[in-house]
Structure formats: C-alpha cells, structure tokens
Design a protein around this motif. Structure first.
Motif, PDB file in Angstrom:
ATOM      1  N   ASN A   1       0.737  -1.100   0.294  1.00  0.00           N
ATOM      2  CA  ASN A   1      -0.123   0.108   0.000  1.00  0.00           C
ATOM      3  C   ASN A   1       1.588   1.283  -0.354  1.00  0.00           C
ATOM      4  O   ASN A   1      -0.017   2.332  -0.012  1.00  0.00           O
ATOM      5  CB  ASN A   1      -1.374  -0.041   1.093  1.00  0.00           C
ATOM      6  CG  ASN A   1      -1.812  -1.159   1.282  1.00  0.00           C
ATOM      7  OD1 ASN A   1      -2.701  -1.292  -0.481  1.00  0.00           O
ATOM      8  ND2 ASN A   1      -2.569  -1.675   2.607  1.00  0.00           N
ATOM      9  N   ASN A   2       2.490   1.101   0.247  1.00  0.00           N
ATOM     10  CA  ASN A   2       2.841   2.440   0.232  1.00  0.00           C
ATOM     11  C   ASN A   2       3.240   2.590  -1.261  1.00  0.00           C
ATOM     12  O   ASN A   2       2.807   2.138  -2.030  1.00  0.00           O
ATOM     13  CB  ASN A   2       4.244   1.722   0.484  1.00  0.00           C
ATOM     14  CG  ASN A   2       4.699   2.225   1.737  1.00  0.00           C
ATOM     15  OD1 ASN A   2       4.105   2.463   3.005  1.00  0.00           O
ATOM     16  ND2 ASN A   2       5.765   1.144   2.579  1.00  0.00           N
ATOM     17  N   PRO A   3       3.018   4.056  -1.055  1.00  0.00           N
ATOM     18  CA  PRO A   3       2.785   5.136  -2.509  1.00  0.00           C
ATOM     19  C   PRO A   3       4.247   4.759  -3.957  1.00  0.00           C
ATOM     20  O   PRO A   3       5.020   4.750  -2.858  1.00  0.00           O
ATOM     21  CB  PRO A   3       2.738   6.371  -2.493  1.00  0.00           C
ATOM     22  CG  PRO A   3       2.132   6.272  -0.891  1.00  0.00           C
ATOM     23  CD  PRO A   3       2.941   5.429  -0.234  1.00  0.00           C
ATOM     24  N   GLY A   4       4.051   4.324  -4.662  1.00  0.00           N
ATOM     25  CA  GLY A   4       5.238   4.287  -5.542  1.00  0.00           C
ATOM     26  C   GLY A   4       6.141   2.800  -5.853  1.00  0.00           C
ATOM     27  O   GLY A   4       6.758   3.015  -5.391  1.00  0.00           O
ATOM     28  N   ALA A   5       5.046   1.742  -4.623  1.00  0.00           N
ATOM     29  CA  ALA A   5       5.941   0.899  -4.671  1.00  0.00           C
ATOM     30  C   ALA A   5       5.365  -0.604  -4.965  1.00  0.00           C
ATOM     31  O   ALA A   5       4.224  -0.654  -5.586  1.00  0.00           O
ATOM     32  CB  ALA A   5       5.182   0.206  -3.212  1.00  0.00           C
ATOM     33  N   THR A   6       5.992  -1.696  -5.411  1.00  0.00           N
ATOM     34  CA  THR A   6       5.493  -2.793  -6.507  1.00  0.00           C
ATOM     35  C   THR A   6       6.834  -4.175  -4.727  1.00  0.00           C
ATOM     36  O   THR A   6       8.327  -3.698  -4.744  1.00  0.00           O
ATOM     37  CB  THR A   6       5.648  -3.212  -7.569  1.00  0.00           C
ATOM     38  OG1 THR A   6       5.609  -3.735  -8.031  1.00  0.00           O
ATOM     39  CG2 THR A   6       7.123  -2.561  -7.970  1.00  0.00           C
ATOM     40  N   ILE A   7       6.480  -5.280  -5.669  1.00  0.00           N
ATOM     41  CA  ILE A   7       6.611  -6.640  -4.850  1.00  0.00           C
ATOM     42  C   ILE A   7       7.172  -7.383  -6.054  1.00  0.00           C
ATOM     43  O   ILE A   7       6.171  -7.393  -6.523  1.00  0.00           O
ATOM     44  CB  ILE A   7       6.697  -6.464  -3.684  1.00  0.00           C
ATOM     45  CG1 ILE A   7       6.427  -6.251  -2.501  1.00  0.00           C
ATOM     46  CG2 ILE A   7       7.216  -8.102  -3.056  1.00  0.00           C
ATOM     47  CD1 ILE A   7       6.384  -6.427  -1.745  1.00  0.00           C
TER      48      ILE A   7
ATOM     49  N   GLY B   1      11.849 -15.923  -5.234  1.00  0.00           N
ATOM     50  CA  GLY B   1      12.495 -14.989  -4.293  1.00  0.00           C
ATOM     51  C   GLY B   1      11.212 -13.613  -4.481  1.00  0.00           C
ATOM     52  O   GLY B   1      10.452 -14.102  -5.954  1.00  0.00           O
ATOM     53  N   CYS B   2      11.719 -13.060  -4.185  1.00  0.00           N
ATOM     54  CA  CYS B   2      11.421 -11.821  -4.534  1.00  0.00           C
ATOM     55  C   CYS B   2      11.820 -10.441  -4.340  1.00  0.00           C
ATOM     56  O   CYS B   2      13.109 -10.792  -3.160  1.00  0.00           O
ATOM     57  CB  CYS B   2       9.530 -11.816  -3.689  1.00  0.00           C
ATOM     58  SG  CYS B   2      10.245 -11.606  -1.900  1.00  0.00           S
ATOM     59  N   VAL B   3      11.324  -9.178  -4.286  1.00  0.00           N
ATOM     60  CA  VAL B   3      11.941  -7.956  -4.245  1.00  0.00           C
ATOM     61  C   VAL B   3      11.431  -6.776  -3.529  1.00  0.00           C
ATOM     62  O   VAL B   3       9.811  -6.233  -4.516  1.00  0.00           O
ATOM     63  CB  VAL B   3      13.435  -7.880  -4.981  1.00  0.00           C
ATOM     64  CG1 VAL B   3      12.628  -6.953  -5.976  1.00  0.00           C
ATOM     65  CG2 VAL B   3      14.571  -6.490  -4.200  1.00  0.00           C
ATOM     66  N   TYR B   4      11.392  -5.889  -3.238  1.00  0.00           N
ATOM     67  CA  TYR B   4      10.556  -4.898  -3.101  1.00  0.00           C
ATOM     68  C   TYR B   4      11.301  -3.211  -3.698  1.00  0.00           C
ATOM     69  O   TYR B   4      12.464  -3.440  -3.704  1.00  0.00           O
ATOM     70  CB  TYR B   4      10.273  -4.482  -0.976  1.00  0.00           C
ATOM     71  CG  TYR B   4       9.906  -3.123  -0.629  1.00  0.00           C
ATOM     72  CD1 TYR B   4       8.471  -2.931  -1.101  1.00  0.00           C
ATOM     73  CD2 TYR B   4      10.129  -2.309  -0.157  1.00  0.00           C
ATOM     74  CE1 TYR B   4       7.679  -1.694  -1.399  1.00  0.00           C
ATOM     75  CE2 TYR B   4       9.547  -0.962  -0.173  1.00  0.00           C
ATOM     76  CZ  TYR B   4       8.574  -0.416  -0.157  1.00  0.00           C
ATOM     77  OH  TYR B   4       7.817   0.003   0.066  1.00  0.00           O
ATOM     78  N   LEU B   5      10.428  -2.708  -4.456  1.00  0.00           N
ATOM     79  CA  LEU B   5      10.874  -1.323  -4.788  1.00  0.00           C
ATOM     80  C   LEU B   5       9.822  -0.484  -4.238  1.00  0.00           C
ATOM     81  O   LEU B   5       8.590  -0.291  -4.740  1.00  0.00           O
ATOM     82  CB  LEU B   5      11.264  -1.800  -6.335  1.00  0.00           C
ATOM     83  CG  LEU B   5      11.724  -2.946  -6.832  1.00  0.00           C
ATOM     84  CD1 LEU B   5      10.711  -3.107  -8.702  1.00  0.00           C
ATOM     85  CD2 LEU B   5      13.238  -2.415  -6.466  1.00  0.00           C
ATOM     86  N   GLN B   6      10.677   0.490  -4.322  1.00  0.00           N
ATOM     87  CA  GLN B   6       9.246   1.981  -3.712  1.00  0.00           C
ATOM     88  C   GLN B   6      10.338   3.587  -4.805  1.00  0.00           C
ATOM     89  O   GLN B   6      11.682   3.066  -4.437  1.00  0.00           O
ATOM     90  CB  GLN B   6       9.207   2.115  -2.416  1.00  0.00           C
ATOM     91  CG  GLN B   6       8.337   3.229  -2.685  1.00  0.00           C
ATOM     92  CD  GLN B   6       8.315   3.470  -0.616  1.00  0.00           C
ATOM     93  OE1 GLN B   6       9.018   3.111   0.310  1.00  0.00           O
ATOM     94  NE2 GLN B   6       6.987   3.898  -0.638  1.00  0.00           N
ATOM     95  N   ILE B   7       9.609   3.772  -5.566  1.00  0.00           N
ATOM     96  CA  ILE B   7       9.773   4.988  -5.841  1.00  0.00           C
ATOM     97  C   ILE B   7       9.774   6.030  -5.176  1.00  0.00           C
ATOM     98  O   ILE B   7       9.102   6.246  -4.988  1.00  0.00           O
ATOM     99  CB  ILE B   7       9.162   4.916  -7.640  1.00  0.00           C
ATOM    100  CG1 ILE B   7       9.301   4.139  -8.028  1.00  0.00           C
ATOM    101  CG2 ILE B   7       9.613   6.707  -8.176  1.00  0.00           C
ATOM    102  CD1 ILE B   7       8.279   4.310  -9.212  1.00  0.00           C
ATOM    103  N   GLN B   8      10.858   7.026  -4.931  1.00  0.00           N
ATOM    104  CA  GLN B   8      10.787   7.577  -3.611  1.00  0.00           C
ATOM    105  C   GLN B   8      11.780   9.481  -4.676  1.00  0.00           C
ATOM    106  O   GLN B   8      13.020   9.350  -4.445  1.00  0.00           O
ATOM    107  CB  GLN B   8      11.811   7.789  -2.960  1.00  0.00           C
ATOM    108  CG  GLN B   8      11.327   6.619  -1.994  1.00  0.00           C
ATOM    109  CD  GLN B   8      12.447   5.600  -0.822  1.00  0.00           C
ATOM    110  OE1 GLN B   8      13.684   5.931  -0.580  1.00  0.00           O
ATOM    111  NE2 GLN B   8      11.604   5.066   0.279  1.00  0.00           N
TER     112      GLN B   8
END
Length: 182
Positions: A53-59, A82-89
């Motif tokens: 739910n974080n803005p700009g985030a994807t997993i 596997g996975c990775v969390y990415l969030q545009i800041q």
C-alpha cells in the motif's frame, strides 16, 4: 523463470519465503541468513500488506518454471522462488527485502532482481537505486558492491522493536547506492 509483479494474493507465499531467507531454520543453508544477529520473524502478512500500500511501491517475484522447462523438476510449478521490494522515492528507487528461497540461492536469481530493479528505475526516470544493509553483514555488503553499489558513508540505526525482529547486539544499517545504468 519470469519476473512479474506480486499481488496481495501472494502474501501467504511471500511471508515464509522472506522469513526463511533471512531468519528461518532452512535459511541456514543459504548465505543470507541473519538469525545470528536478530531473532524473530523478518516479516508478517500485515507488514507486507503495508508495503503493497505504500505509494510508488511494488514487489516483484520470480516463480518456478512450468513443467517441461529447464529447472522445473526441482520445485512445483508456480512456487515463488524469490522477491524484491521496490519503492520510487522522487528520482531514486529504494530496493529492499531481496529474498531468495535458500535452496535456490547462488542460482543467479538475486542478479536477475538487480537487473529488473535497474530496468524498473529507468522506466520510472530514477537516477539512483539505494539500499540499506546491516553493516556487519560484510559478505552481503560485498555482494552488493560487486554489483555496482557503493557505500555512501551514511549509517542509519537498525529498526527497534519487534516489528523487524529483536537485535541481539547493537546494529546499524549501511546505506549503499548505485547510479541507474543507461
């Protein structure tokens, strides 16, 4: 193996994957385990829902190959490996929770996620990717450095409280970054 966005429906599979990579007993066969430094779970369904739910985030996730494809004999079809969390800041991309099933570590999945993060950052006009790594995890810091990340010299305190696990010693997070490749 294909990288695709994870969804909230993947949370029941992502939680044990992440916990096994960082703290689980099965994680001890991998090299990313930090249970000697931190006790407790690394994540929970509630924490992952917050991240989604974080803005700009994807997993992003990688699933096992379909039957008949190379590597399909070792895991059931569509198992998340596997996975990775990415969030545009702003003009930067935060990369976190890079997790690979311990039985599949050292198979290039982490490198695939770093390439996917680079592509994602370019698509979203980010100039740098930054991460935080427990500073005493020298083997993990070195892995990121081999993949173009550089220590910024900044240190952040480790998250206190049970949400991220209980540190067994005083820990700091080293900040590393890399420019997004052209």
């Amino acid at each position: 193996m294909t990288i695709t966005p994870a969804t909230i429906a993947d949370i029941p599979a992502l939680v044990p994957l992440i916990n096994s990579a960082y703290r689980g007993e099965s994680g001890q066969i991998g090299w990313t385990n930090e249970s000697h430094l931190i006790s407790g779970a690394r994540t929970s369904p509630e924490m992952l829902e917050e991240l989604f739910n974080n803005p700009g985030a994807t997993i992003l996730k990688i699933t096992s190959p379909k039957p008949g494809q190379p590597g399909s004999a070792s895991t059931p079809d569509n198992t998340i490996l596997g996975c990775v969390y990415l969030q545009i800041q702003g003009d930067r991309l935060y990369l976190g929770l890079l997790s690979v099933l311990p039985s599949h570590q050292n198979a290039g999945i982490g490198k695939q996620f770093l390439t996917a993060a680079d592509n994602f950052a370019r698509q979203h006009h980010c100039t740098h990717i930054h991460i935080t790594v427990i500073s005493v995890r020298t083997e993990l810091v070195a892995w990121y450095e081999r993949h173009g990340f550089i220590r910024t010299g900044d240190l952040e305190p480790f998250h206190h409280g049970e949400k991220f696990g209980i540190a067994k010693e005083k820990l700091q997070l080293a900040v590393l970054e890399k420019p997004v490749s052209a």
